[in-house]
Write an enzyme that holds these catalytic residues in place. Structure first.
Site, PDB file in Angstrom:
ATOM      1  N   ALA A 237      -2.166   3.428  -8.391  1.00  0.00           N
ATOM      2  CA  ALA A 237      -0.709   3.557  -8.463  1.00  0.00           C
ATOM      3  C   ALA A 237      -0.376   4.759  -9.335  1.00  0.00           C
ATOM      4  O   ALA A 237      -1.226   5.279 -10.060  1.00  0.00           O
ATOM      5  CB  ALA A 237      -0.096   2.289  -9.060  1.00  0.00           C
ATOM      6  N   LYS A 238       0.884   5.164  -9.258  1.00  0.00           N
ATOM      7  CA  LYS A 238       1.261   6.380  -9.989  1.00  0.00           C
ATOM      8  C   LYS A 238       1.171   6.204 -11.500  1.00  0.00           C
ATOM      9  O   LYS A 238       1.003   7.171 -12.238  1.00  0.00           O
ATOM     10  CB  LYS A 238       2.651   6.838  -9.568  1.00  0.00           C
TER      11      LYS A 238
END
Ligand SMILES: [Zn+2]
Length: 294
Positions: A237-238
């Site tokens: 995920a970011k």
């Protein structure tokens, strides 16, 4: 070129991360390898999650992932979804559901249903019960009256996969058409007959395949590819740090070589382009394990 097409369909929620880019590359390789066109679609149905997709499209172009035909935006296709939904309503295949998210979470589900499956609470409401719900000010979602509770699909990497089918939402209470309905209509309408995507979506695929059956459309071939994980083994995920092309600060050809290396198609410092990777790509030889990044 055959009549069919593959596709990549990002949600425009910000820059694509390396896992998204790898899935996009795989979708492109599978489509081109099988002589298919490659379509791009922006899955921007949910206005709360949608941003300008320009950065995503620029990253895909920088990697060399060419596409065919116009880029489709789901937000421009709501009349198509409404038309199909009307047909299902006329066929008696839709009912109103007044449940809140919490009521669904707290209701007992059938044993073979996946977590979060709808238990069918509103399936058999009487006319007076429905009127009372409306009178109380609740706005209903619309659900499909499913006639099966499970379905087996064929996946090119996973083989036969059996999963639950419930009375899925077709239109949310806020009036937004459901993702499952939209993607099936979109893929059919733009000639997509090969769906390559992350294997986190495998569990929802029997639902979508059932919608193809209900609408009388042939199912596409499915390829659910391994995800990219962070160092802790969770889906990338970011928040995991520099995972987008911009944050990594690398030129596109190095990012492409990194992705190609993760698929066993090149060395990670090799000068390659997508055509070189395509020449070397064997759909039967892609790594089955997730790629750990970082
Ligand atoms: Zn309900």
């Amino acid at each position: 070129m055959t009549a069919g097409a593959g596709r990549y369909a990002p949600t425009p929620s910000g820059d694509l991360h390396i896992g998204n880019l790898r899935t996009a590359l795989l979708a492109w390789l599978f489509a081109r390898r099988t002589g298919r066109a490659f379509r791009l679609r922006i899955d921007d149905l949910d206005p709360d999650r949608s941003r300008d997709p320009a950065g995503q499209l620029a990253d895909l172009a920088a990697l060399g992932l060419t596409h065919d035909g116009p880029i489709v935006r789901q937000s421009a296709r709501t009349s198509s979804y409404a038309k199909v939904l009307d047909g299902l309503i006329e066929g008696g295949l839709v009912y109103e559901c007044f449940c809140t998210r919490r009521e669904i979470a707290e209701a007992p589900t059938a044993p073979h249903h996946p977590p979060g499956a709808y238990p069918g609470t509103c399936r058999s409401l009487t006319r007076s019960e429905i009127e009372a719900k409306h009178a109380s000010g609740r706005t209903p979602a619309l659900r499909l009256r499913a006639e099966v509770s499970a379905l087996t699909i064929e996946d090119e990497l996973h083989g036969a996969f059996a999963g639950g089918v419930d009375d899925m939402v077709l239109r949310r209470a806020d009036g937004v058409h459901a993702y499952n309905l939209a993607v099936v209509i979109d893929d059919h309408d733009i000639g997509v007959d090969q769906v390559v995507r992350g294997d986190d979506l495998l569990a929802s695929t029997p639902r979508q395949a059932y919608l193809y059956d209900v609408l009388g459309h042939p199912r596409p071939s499915y390829v659910h590819v391994p995800l990219v994980l962070n160092a802790q083994g969770q889906r990338l995920a970011k928040r995991d740090g520099p995972v987008t092309m911009r944050d990594l600060g690398l030129p596109a050809h190095l990012v492409l070589a990194m992705l190609g290396a993760s698929l066993g198609l090149c060395a990670d410092d090799e000068q390659v382009d997508v055509e070189v990777l395509l020449d070397r790509f064997d759909p039967n030889a892609i790594p089955q394990e997730p790629w750990v990044f970082g």
